[in-house]
Write a protein that holds these residues in place. Structure first.
Motif, PDB file in Angstrom:
ATOM      1  N   GLN A 109      -0.263  10.399   7.737  1.00 10.17           N
ATOM      2  CA  GLN A 109      -0.968  10.377   6.462  1.00 10.17           C
ATOM      3  C   GLN A 109      -0.043   9.895   5.349  1.00 10.17           C
ATOM      4  N   GLN A 110       1.212  10.313   5.387  1.00  7.69           N
ATOM      5  CA  GLN A 110       2.164   9.891   4.368  1.00  7.69           C
ATOM      6  C   GLN A 110       2.429   8.389   4.470  1.00  7.69           C
ATOM      7  N   VAL A 111       2.551   7.880   5.672  1.00  7.07           N
ATOM      8  CA  VAL A 111       2.765   6.445   5.869  1.00  7.07           C
ATOM      9  C   VAL A 111       1.558   5.660   5.353  1.00  7.07           C
ATOM     10  N   ALA A 112       0.356   6.159   5.641  1.00  7.68           N
ATOM     11  CA  ALA A 112      -0.859   5.490   5.169  1.00  7.68           C
ATOM     12  C   ALA A 112      -0.914   5.484   3.643  1.00  7.68           C
ATOM     13  N   LEU A 113      -0.532   6.593   3.014  1.00  8.41           N
ATOM     14  CA  LEU A 113      -0.512   6.661   1.557  1.00  8.41           C
ATOM     15  C   LEU A 113       0.482   5.646   0.989  1.00  8.41           C
ATOM     16  N   PHE A 114       1.662   5.541   1.599  1.00 10.94           N
ATOM     17  CA  PHE A 114       2.662   4.583   1.117  1.00 10.94           C
ATOM     18  C   PHE A 114       2.151   3.151   1.224  1.00 10.94           C
ATOM     19  N   GLU A 176       4.490   9.197  -7.729  1.00 11.22           N
ATOM     20  CA  GLU A 176       4.487  10.438  -8.545  1.00 11.22           C
ATOM     21  C   GLU A 176       3.062  10.785  -8.980  1.00 11.22           C
ATOM     22  N   LEU A 177       2.304   9.773  -9.354  1.00 14.19           N
ATOM     23  CA  LEU A 177       0.918  10.015  -9.738  1.00 14.19           C
ATOM     24  C   LEU A 177       0.095  10.547  -8.560  1.00 14.19           C
ATOM     25  N   ALA A 178       0.317   9.978  -7.386  1.00 11.40           N
ATOM     26  CA  ALA A 178      -0.422  10.398  -6.198  1.00 11.40           C
ATOM     27  C   ALA A 178      -0.074  11.828  -5.789  1.00 11.40           C
ATOM     28  N   GLU A 179       1.184  12.207  -5.957  1.00  7.72           N
ATOM     29  CA  GLU A 179       1.612  13.560  -5.571  1.00  7.72           C
ATOM     30  C   GLU A 179       1.177  14.600  -6.583  1.00  7.72           C
ATOM     31  N   ALA A 180       0.943  14.183  -7.826  1.00  2.00           N
ATOM     32  CA  ALA A 180       0.569  15.143  -8.875  1.00  2.00           C
ATOM     33  C   ALA A 180      -0.858  15.624  -8.747  1.00  2.00           C
TER      34      ALA A 180
END
Length: 180
Positions: A109-114, A176-180
């Motif tokens: 999921q993290q790879v897909a988000l990146f 940063e926006l995605a993690e917030a």
């Protein structure tokens, strides 16, 4: 009086017939396949970091065996993996597999988000203000002026063949926006 071939069933008690039906025969090959699968599971566990192992439900003995296997090299490691596989046979492997799948899925999921953020960044640099509306729709808390400034800098860097410092800044900001 000679008995017919099917008459022997009359001598067997009724409950024995039921017991015979409940027995499930497992071939040696299937047992070996299961053992190999547990060894593979053990090898996957040995490859994990200490932090990842903390997230998997392991008892003390199994955890100690895994940590020892991480320190051992060559033939000793192979034998330790066999021991881990043997230890897994006597334990319920489903919670371990579920936790391992969860760890793998989280990474995917993290790879897909990146990848999604990289495509969005590239689109911002290529299209400018046209793509800005999509970013603001996805992340309403984004600072429009800061993002515009980073986009202009990235476009200048690209035009002058300079290192992509602003491009990295855009990606970092989007992350940063995605993690917030």
């Amino acid at each position: 009086m000679s008995k017919q071939p099917d008459d022997w069933l009359d001598d067997v008690p009724d409950n024995q017939e039921e017991d015979d039906e409940e027995i499930i025969w497992v071939s040696k090959s299937e047992i070996k396949r299961d053992a190999e699968e547990l060894k593979r599971l053990g090898a996957e566990l040995v490859e994990l970091s200490s932090n990842s192992l903390d997230r998997i439900p392991l008892d003390e003995d199994l955890r100690a065996a895994i940590e020892l296997a991480q320190k051992i090299k060559k033939e000793g490691r192979r034998r330790q993996l066999q021991l881990i596989g043997k230890m897994l046979r006597s334990r319920d492997e489903d919670p371990i597999r579920q936790a391992l799948d969860k760890l793998k899925n989280r990474h995917n999921q993290q790879v897909a988000l990146f990848h999604k953020l990289e495509m969005l960044r590239d689109r911002l640099i290529a299209e400018g203000d046209d793509a800005m509306a999509d970013v603001l729709q996805l992340y309403p808390q984004a600072d429009r002026q800061q993002l515009r400034s980073m986009i202009r800098n990235a476009q200048k860097e690209k035009a002058t063949n300079k290192p992509p410092k602003a491009t990295r800044q855009i990606f970092q900001y989007l992350r940063e926006l995605a993690e917030a």
